[in-house]
Design an enzyme around this catalytic site. Structure first.
Site, PDB file in Angstrom:
ATOM      1  N   ASP A 128      80.212 -83.907 -72.553  1.00 52.32           N
ATOM      2  CA  ASP A 128      80.323 -85.354 -72.482  1.00 52.32           C
ATOM      3  C   ASP A 128      81.614 -85.757 -71.768  1.00 52.32           C
ATOM      4  O   ASP A 128      82.560 -84.980 -71.689  1.00 52.32           O
ATOM      5  CB  ASP A 128      80.353 -85.951 -73.891  1.00 52.32           C
ATOM      6  N   LYS A 150      77.688 -90.359 -70.401  1.00 50.49           N
ATOM      7  CA  LYS A 150      77.083 -91.684 -70.495  1.00 50.49           C
ATOM      8  C   LYS A 150      78.198 -92.695 -70.243  1.00 50.49           C
ATOM      9  O   LYS A 150      78.903 -93.113 -71.163  1.00 50.49           O
ATOM     10  CB  LYS A 150      76.445 -91.891 -71.872  1.00 50.49           C
ATOM     11  N   MET A 265      82.796 -98.296 -80.988  1.00 49.74           N
ATOM     12  CA  MET A 265      81.920 -98.839 -79.932  1.00 49.74           C
ATOM     13  C   MET A 265      81.749-100.344 -80.087  1.00 49.74           C
ATOM     14  O   MET A 265      80.658-100.879 -79.836  1.00 49.74           O
ATOM     15  CB  MET A 265      80.563 -98.138 -79.966  1.00 49.74           C
TER      16      MET A 265
END
Length: 335
Positions: A128, A150, A265
């Site tokens: 990641d 991502k 987030m």
């Protein structure tokens, strides 16, 4: 694969001709205290441009179109280029295995000993963008590195595709290490990866990581519990706001819990979250903090009241990845 770029701390480093694995190069340099600039002239690959925009947004690099090389201590062409993915046999004499490694918030210093050992042993590393990419220096020279990041509003690898990558390489007899930032089981979708592998008869091991939910506040001088202030904390996703139909968190209960609230987030929805907590009885003057890029050289933070934290964070240009802490513990330590 191994990348060794010894540079003195504080060195001004210019990287030319960046490739798709530019994030690895940048992490290796910033971990040594280098100030990294990347020249984008002649770079047209979309995935590379997305990675550069992400690094620039996190303040890990400075992007420029033109430079004078005499302004820099070290000038180098990006030594890592993305080789074509090696063909994978449909079957193998034996099934390989998958190790899910939590890499911590991003600094290699917070990678566990077990995680480092797995990286050294891996045939394939599936990484990641928020993983401690400089740890890939410890990988075997013949190890294959696959980036499946991502990036917000950028390159995005669907989870189903990631699952397929893990399964494909493990069924070919390889030891696959899935290297993630934080902990695989704290909003890391590690459970989905586990189930996908087990469904194909693949053995899976988990090496837990230091979760950013605890580590990043600590690095910013915030203990999540403190005697006399709170007896616990709760970690909640702010990926969607309280009013979103996909939200399943009980924000009213959180507002009344008396616990420290850690929001992951939650940058985009921070104003809505703050308003909802206040509407359900939380004191608008409750201390709050927002910390961006925790554990990285670009870590930065802002403190304010719950009522003001969203606007203050925006004024300070705090962008994902960022963590917000709400509770009296924000002001518990003398700093």
């Amino acid at each position: 694969m191994s990348l060794s770029l010894p540079v003195p701390s504080g060195a001004q480093v210019l990287i030319t001709w960046p490739g798709r694995r530019i994030s690895e190069t940048v992490h290796a340099l910033t971990d040594q205290g280098a100030d990294v600039t990347v020249v984008t002239m002649n770079t047209t690959d979309a995935a590379t441009l997305d990675a550069l925009a992400d690094l620039d947004g996190r303040r890990l690099i400075t992007l420029v179109d033109e430079v004078h090389i005499t302004d820099f201590d070290v000038v180098l062409r990006d030594p890592l280029t993305a080789a074509p993915e090696a063909p994978v046999e449909a079957s193998a004499p034996h099934v390989g295995r998958v190790t899910l490694v939590g890499g911590g918030p991003g600094s290699v210093d917070l990678l566990t000993v077990g995680g480092l050992r797995a990286i050294r042993e891996a045939d394939v590393l599936v990484c990641d963008r928020l993983a401690p990419l400089s740890a890939l220096n410890e990988a075997r020279p013949d190890a294959e590195v696959i980036h499946v990041g991502k990036i917000p509003r950028g390159a995005f690898t669907p989870q189903e595709t990631i699952n397929d990558v893990l399964v494909k390489h493990a069924l070919a007899g390889r030891h696959v290490v899935r290297l993630k930032g934080g902990d695989n089981y704290v909003f890391g979708r590690g459970g989905e990866e586990w189930n996908a592998c087990v469904a194909h008869g693949i053995r899976v091991e988990v090496i837990p990581g230091v979760t950013s939910a605890v580590a990043v506040p600590a690095l910013a001088g915030i203990p999540l519990t403190h005697r006399g202030l709170t007896q616990g904390f709760v970690v909640v996703s702010g990926h969607v706001g309280p009013g979103d139909e996909r939200n399943d968190a009980n924000w009213a209960a959180l507002a009344q819990s008396g616990l420290t609230i850690v929001i992951l987030m939650g940058v985009a929805a921070l104003a809505e979250i703050s308003e909802t907590l206040i509407a359900h009885g939380m004191d608008p003057a409750t201390p709050a903090a927002c910390i961006a890029d925790g554990a990285m050289p670009s870590q930065r933070s802002a403190r304010a009241t719950l009522a003001d934290i969203a606007s203050v964070a925006a004024d300070e240009d705090l962008t994902p990845p960022a963590i917000t802490v709400v509770g009296d513990v924000v002001t518990a330590l003398e700093i």
